[in-house]
Design a protein around this motif. Structure first.
Motif, PDB file in Angstrom:
ATOM      1  N   SER A  45     -13.200  11.777  10.822  1.00 55.52           N
ATOM      2  CA  SER A  45     -12.752  13.298   9.835  1.00 55.52           C
ATOM      3  C   SER A  45     -11.256  13.572  10.422  1.00 55.52           C
ATOM      4  N   GLY A  46     -10.400  13.902   9.505  1.00 57.72           N
ATOM      5  CA  GLY A  46      -9.068  14.344   9.633  1.00 57.72           C
ATOM      6  C   GLY A  46      -7.971  13.388   9.765  1.00 57.72           C
ATOM      7  N   CYS A  47      -8.208  12.089   9.576  1.00 53.40           N
ATOM      8  CA  CYS A  47      -7.486  10.942  10.101  1.00 53.40           C
ATOM      9  C   CYS A  47      -6.530  10.821   8.839  1.00 53.40           C
ATOM     10  N   GLY A  48      -6.801  11.510   7.513  1.00 57.99           N
ATOM     11  CA  GLY A  48      -5.758  11.268   6.581  1.00 57.99           C
ATOM     12  C   GLY A  48      -6.329  10.587   5.290  1.00 57.99           C
ATOM     13  N   LYS A  49      -7.387   9.550   5.648  1.00 53.45           N
ATOM     14  CA  LYS A  49      -7.861   8.801   4.460  1.00 53.45           C
ATOM     15  C   LYS A  49      -8.044   9.126   3.210  1.00 53.45           C
ATOM     16  N   THR A  93       2.281  20.384   9.622  1.00 53.24           N
ATOM     17  CA  THR A  93       1.426  19.330   9.940  1.00 53.24           C
ATOM     18  C   THR A  93       1.620  17.877   9.045  1.00 53.24           C
ATOM     19  N   VAL A  94       1.765  16.939   9.672  1.00 51.50           N
ATOM     20  CA  VAL A  94       1.790  15.719   9.065  1.00 51.50           C
ATOM     21  C   VAL A  94       0.488  14.945   9.054  1.00 51.50           C
ATOM     22  N   ALA A  95      -0.200  15.132   7.917  1.00 49.33           N
ATOM     23  CA  ALA A  95      -1.307  14.646   7.587  1.00 49.33           C
ATOM     24  C   ALA A  95      -1.462  12.757   7.417  1.00 49.33           C
ATOM     25  N   VAL A  96      -0.509  12.502   6.784  1.00 47.17           N
ATOM     26  CA  VAL A  96      -0.198  11.122   6.735  1.00 47.17           C
ATOM     27  C   VAL A  96       1.056  10.518   7.014  1.00 47.17           C
ATOM     28  N   HIS A  97       1.226   9.468   8.045  1.00 51.82           N
ATOM     29  CA  HIS A  97       2.632   9.123   8.444  1.00 51.82           C
ATOM     30  C   HIS A  97       3.043   7.849   8.051  1.00 51.82           C
ATOM     31  N   ASP A  98       3.933   7.586   7.074  1.00 51.67           N
ATOM     32  CA  ASP A  98       4.619   6.281   6.830  1.00 51.67           C
ATOM     33  C   ASP A  98       3.531   5.166   6.652  1.00 51.67           C
ATOM     34  N   PHE A  99       2.735   5.390   5.502  1.00 54.04           N
ATOM     35  CA  PHE A  99       1.626   4.500   5.104  1.00 54.04           C
ATOM     36  C   PHE A  99       2.070   3.363   4.100  1.00 54.04           C
ATOM     37  N   ASN A 100       1.843   2.139   4.545  1.00 49.98           N
ATOM     38  CA  ASN A 100       2.021   1.072   3.577  1.00 49.98           C
ATOM     39  C   ASN A 100       1.207   0.091   3.561  1.00 49.98           C
ATOM     40  N   LEU A 101       0.776  -0.189   2.235  1.00 54.53           N
ATOM     41  CA  LEU A 101      -0.402  -1.101   1.714  1.00 54.53           C
ATOM     42  C   LEU A 101       0.107  -1.679   0.449  1.00 54.53           C
ATOM     43  N   ASP A 102      -0.301  -2.949   0.437  1.00 56.06           N
ATOM     44  CA  ASP A 102      -0.534  -3.870  -0.785  1.00 56.06           C
ATOM     45  C   ASP A 102      -1.834  -4.267  -0.999  1.00 56.06           C
ATOM     46  N   VAL A 103      -2.319  -3.740  -2.377  1.00 56.47           N
ATOM     47  CA  VAL A 103      -3.668  -4.100  -2.662  1.00 56.47           C
ATOM     48  C   VAL A 103      -3.715  -5.129  -3.844  1.00 56.47           C
ATOM     49  N   GLU A 104      -4.449  -6.314  -3.803  1.00 52.74           N
ATOM     50  CA  GLU A 104      -4.196  -7.381  -4.697  1.00 52.74           C
ATOM     51  C   GLU A 104      -5.185  -6.613  -5.748  1.00 52.74           C
TER      52      GLU A 104
END
Length: 356
Positions: free
Chosen positions: A38-42, A16-27
């Motif tokens: 629910s269950g979206c990977g957050k 099961t792939v819970a999180v797919h290729d997550f990219n994020l820049d937080v300042e």
């Protein structure tokens, strides 16, 4: 590069792939919410930032330092859990100062930090109480103060208000935002409550089935959704099946009525699509009224009228087409339509978005 950067992060549990290729820049100092069902990977993504889960691929960098495989106690990250997780045998002051005590900070420093944080979270004078002597909202403030005591580089909050009643949630989320802005701390907040995300965040990451659907400000997410999922998940929405009638003129066919949107369409003639219209952008008019200022007009019949306090939701049905909801702002002088009454729905082309 941002202060907190996730690059190509994914997480797999078995097959099961819970999180797919997550990219994020937080300042630095930014408040970012992960929003989704629910269950979206957050939460899995949040736990990877905290170090409670290790990514299957990708890197996590804070302030230029790669922390991808560091243990949680070496990340300088504060975590506030949904369940508070306070030590029942410790006083409020001892709970708040626990992280500093583990780090062997001098006692005067611990006492000074605890006193400062009790003031910040508006709990002065309660340092000697035990968790069971506090309300749920007060316990969550203590949990927040404990996370802040170690002066973390990043503050993580995992649905911290879900166990509280509605009124306390509204009050406490305002306090969380106040404290975050006062301290200027970079914050990542997980929630499935769209109102929380919209009211708290500088930016929102909408997630679905382990994937990022859209990243943007609350204004952008609400008014300019990029996918059908985002459009339907955030706020109330009419999501209507249409076919492209004239892409260059921005015209689609809804039932037997042509509806114009504000921009040309990239879809081909005859392509199936969905037309997104917020209920508050539709107005009711007398049957058969002429279009004003180029607005779209749809003939419909009232199916039901529901009073929701600040708004009145009118559900209408087209003769040969779908049903649409119309939200009217409550007014003591408002003349409410009755079920079975014919009406005309009007809305500007700018209120429409065509989604694949």
């Amino acid at each position: 590069m941002g202060f907190l950067t996730l690059t190509n992060v994914s997480k797999t549990f078995g097959q099961t792939v819970a999180v797919h290729d997550f990219n994020l820049d937080v300042e630095r100092g930014e408040f970012v919410s992960f929003l989704g069902p629910s269950g979206c990977g957050k939460t899995t993504t949040l736990r990877m930032i905290a170090g409670f889960e290790l990514p299957s691929t990708g890197t996590i960098v804070v302030n230029g330092t790669d922390i991808t495989y560091r243990p949680p106690n070496r990340r300088n990250v504060g975590m506030v859990f949904q369940s508070y997780a306070l030590f029942p045998n410790m006083t409020v002051a001892e709970n708040i100062g626990f992280g500093l005590k583990v780090a062997r900070a001098p006692k005067p420093e611990i006492e000074r930090t605890v006193a400062e944080l009790l003031e910040i979270v508006h709990l002065p004078g309660l340092g000697n109480r035990y968790p069971h002597q506090l309300s749920g909202g007060q316990q969550q403030r203590v949990a927040l103060a404990r996370a802040l005591a170690i002066r973390p580089q990043v503050l993580l909050l995992d649905e911290p208000l879900s166990a509280l009643d509605a009124k306390i949630r509204v009050e406490l989320r305002a306090e969380i935002r106040r404290i975050q802005q006062e301290l200027g701390i970079t914050t990542v907040y997980v929630t499935h409550d769209q109102e929380e995300a919209l009211s708290l965040s500088d930016r929102i990451v909408v997630m679905n089935a382990g994937r990022v659907e859209q990243i943007g400000t609350p204004f952008e997410i609400y008014n300019y959704p990029q996918t059908s999922f985002v459009a339907s998940f955030i706020g109330q929405l009419n999501l209507l099946p249409v076919s492209v009638q004239d892409p260059t003129r921005g015209e689609v066919l809804l039932g037997r009525t042509i509806v114009r949107v504000a921009e040309p369409l990239s879809a081909d003639l005859g392509a199936e699509a969905r037309l997104a219209i917020r209920p508050e952008e539709i107005k009711l008019a007398a049957p058969g009224c002429a279009s004003e200022a180029g607005n779209n007009c749809l003939d419909a019949t009232v199916e039901s009228v529901t009073f929701l306090g600040s708004i009145v939701r009118v559900r209408t049905a087209m003769a040969e087409g779908p049903t649409l909801s119309v939200d009217l702002f409550n007014d003591r002088q408002l003349a409410l339509p009755k079920p079975g009454e014919p009406v005309t729905l009007t809305f500007p082309p700018q209120a429409c978005r065509v989604l694949a």
